[in-house]
Structures are given as structure tokens and as C-alpha cells.
Design an enzyme around this catalytic site. Structure first.
Site, mmCIF file in Angstrom:
data_model
loop_
_atom_site.group_PDB
_atom_site.id
_atom_site.type_symbol
_atom_site.label_atom_id
_atom_site.label_comp_id
_atom_site.label_asym_id
_atom_site.label_seq_id
_atom_site.Cartn_x
_atom_site.Cartn_y
_atom_site.Cartn_z
ATOM 1 C CB THR A 27 -31.186 -26.133 -37.480
ATOM 2 O OG1 THR A 27 -31.343 -27.514 -37.772
ATOM 3 C CG2 THR A 27 -30.328 -25.963 -36.243
ATOM 4 C CB ALA A 58 -31.461 -31.368 -36.849
ATOM 5 N N PRO A 85 -36.103 -35.437 -34.946
ATOM 6 C CG PRO A 85 -36.762 -37.487 -35.871
ATOM 7 C CD PRO A 85 -36.436 -36.820 -34.577
ATOM 8 C CE LYS A 86 -37.852 -27.938 -38.045
ATOM 9 N NZ LYS A 86 -37.203 -26.599 -38.209
ATOM 10 C CB VAL A 87 -40.503 -35.273 -40.837
ATOM 11 C CG1 VAL A 87 -40.841 -35.934 -42.160
ATOM 12 C CG2 VAL A 87 -39.464 -36.085 -40.075
#
Ligand code: G3P
Length: 235
Positions: A27, A58, A85-87
Site C-alpha cells: 500500500t 506499508a 515498513p516502506k520508507v
């Protein structure tokens, strides 16, 4: 190449998870915002829709490392261990990737537009890098070629970070990144369906069913014509 779904539409996620060989869900803040729902129940519904074991990527939205780390922890609380975790690959984001990797997360570096961003993210500890294929194409670059360069860089330098190609507008781009060496691609629901569809498949299947109906009847199935006689002969 593995296929992930890029969506926060719970019904679309449930449908795709039932039909396609999904390796995960991604997402982004735009997709979550589009749902216009409180975040906690939305994430819970997405987890239910995709199942307990598939990874969910996410994104954090904080502006500094400490905030991004807290966001990642809160997201993991809600989504479980199968979470990345998307960073974004901003300077603060790169530092957050390092901090998150040190804390046991397997972060996904996102909003990647160049091979050097991917290399820096990998060196920071990203488990995945997400080059934005269609956005690179739209800005005058060559998205699949960029994916190919990242794949070459990772091979030359023996880097295990995986390429999770993102941002697609056409089926042609999907095939191109698969040939360029992307390990996975995350696709919006309509493009995942389009990747499977072909009009000749539909006409071929329709022809088979018409011939079958002529001989055996319209709603007759194979099982209808082959009664289960294993009770009589267990071999
Ligand atoms: O996950 C990132 C991706 O969703 C971006 O896609 O279509 O907004 O360029 P798009």
C-alpha cells in the site's frame, strides 16, 4: 518474478488473494487515503483479506527517523510479523532504513527513481527496493531499463536486496521488468487481471464449452458424468 498486489481496496484485495498467486500486498499513503476509513480497522481488514501469512508492505509518513521507527512499530503491532515498513529514499528515510534494519525490520525502500538510490538503500539495509517504473517512464526515463541497471548493480556487488518493481500503467511494463531481472512486481488489481487476460483465451474456452454443451448438455460437468465409485472400488 513474484506478483504482489498494490491496493488498499479491501474487496479487491480479497478477490485477488483468492484468484491470483499473490506473494504479498503493498500500500502507500495515497491508496490508504483513498479508502476514506479509520486506519486501524482498514489495516485489520486488509490483513484479513490477504490472509495471516502474506507480507504486507506499508509506508511510514514521518519526517524524522524517530517518528518513522515508531510508525513502523505501530504498523507491525497491527499487521503482525509478516510486515515490511516502506520508507522513501530521502536523506531522513535512508537513516530510518538503517535504524529499522538494526531493529530487526526488513525495510522496503520506496519512491526509487535511480539505480544509485537503490544501491544506497541496499547499503543502508533495505531488504527491498521499489523502483517506480511508470513514473520513470512518464518523466522521460526508461523504467524497465532502470530496473535492469539495478539488477546488474546488485549482481555485480553481490547484494541480496530484492527488487520490488512498482508503479505500472501497462502489461508491457510488467513483462519488461520481469525480463530485466525484477524479483517481484506489485500491480494494481486491474493490471493483475490484465496480465492474465487474452481475448483468444476467452474465445478458445467459449468454443470448448459450446462443443461440450452440444454433446453433454449446457450445465453438465465432468463430475456429473463420472460418478464417484471409489466406495465400490477403493483402488
Ligand atoms: O506502491 C507505489 C506505487 O503504488 C506507485 O504507483 O501508479 O501511483 O505510480 P503509481
Amino acid at each position: 518474478m513474484l506478483f504482489l498486489l498494490d491496493s488498499a481496496d479491501v474487496a479487491a484485495v480479497a478477490r485477488a488473494a483468492a484468484l491470483h498467486p499473490l506473494a504479498g500486498l503493498t500500500t502507500n499513503p495515497t491508496l490508504l487515503a483513498r479508502a476514506r476509513r479509520p486506519l486501524a480497522p482498514l489495516l485489520a481488514d486488509l490483513r484479513t483479506a490477504v490472509g495471516p501469512d502474506l507480507p504486507i508492505h506499508a509506508q511510514v509518513v514521518g519526517a524524522d527517523v524517530a517518528t518513522m521507527c515508531v510508525e513502523a512499530e505501530r504498523l507491525r503491532d497491527r499487521l503482525g510479523a509478516a510486515f515490511h515498513p516502506k520508507v522513501p529514499v530521502t536523506p531522513q528515510g535512508l537513516a530510518a532504513i538503517r535504524a529499522l534494519a538494526a531493529r530487526g525490520f526488513a525495510p522496503t525502500a520506496t519512491a526509487v527513481f535511480t539505480p544509485l538510490q537503490a544501491l544506497l538503500a541496499a547499503r543502508a539495509g533495505a531488504a527491498f527496493v521499489a523502483p517506480y517504473v511508470a513514473r520513470i517512464d512518464a518523466s522521460g526515463g526508461d523504467g524497465p531499463a532502470t530496473v535492469g541497471e539495478i539488477a546488474r548493480l546488485f549482481a555485480i556487488h553481490a547484494i541480496e536486496t530484492r527488487i520490488l518493481a512498482a508503479s505500472f500503467k501497462s502489461v508491457r511494463q510488467i513483462l519488461a521488468v520481469a525480463l530485466a531481472g525484477a524479483h517481484s512486481a506489485t500491480l494494481p488489481p486491474d493490471l493483475l487481471d490484465a496480465a492474465l487476460a487474452h481475448p483468444s483465451t476467452d474465445t478458445g474456452v467459449a468454443g470448448f464449452l459450446a462443443d461440450w454443451a452440444d454433446a453433454y448438455g449446457r450445465d453438465t460437468t465432468v463430475a456429473d458424468l463420472l460418478p464417484d465409485d471409489r466406495r465400490l472400488d477403493p483402488r
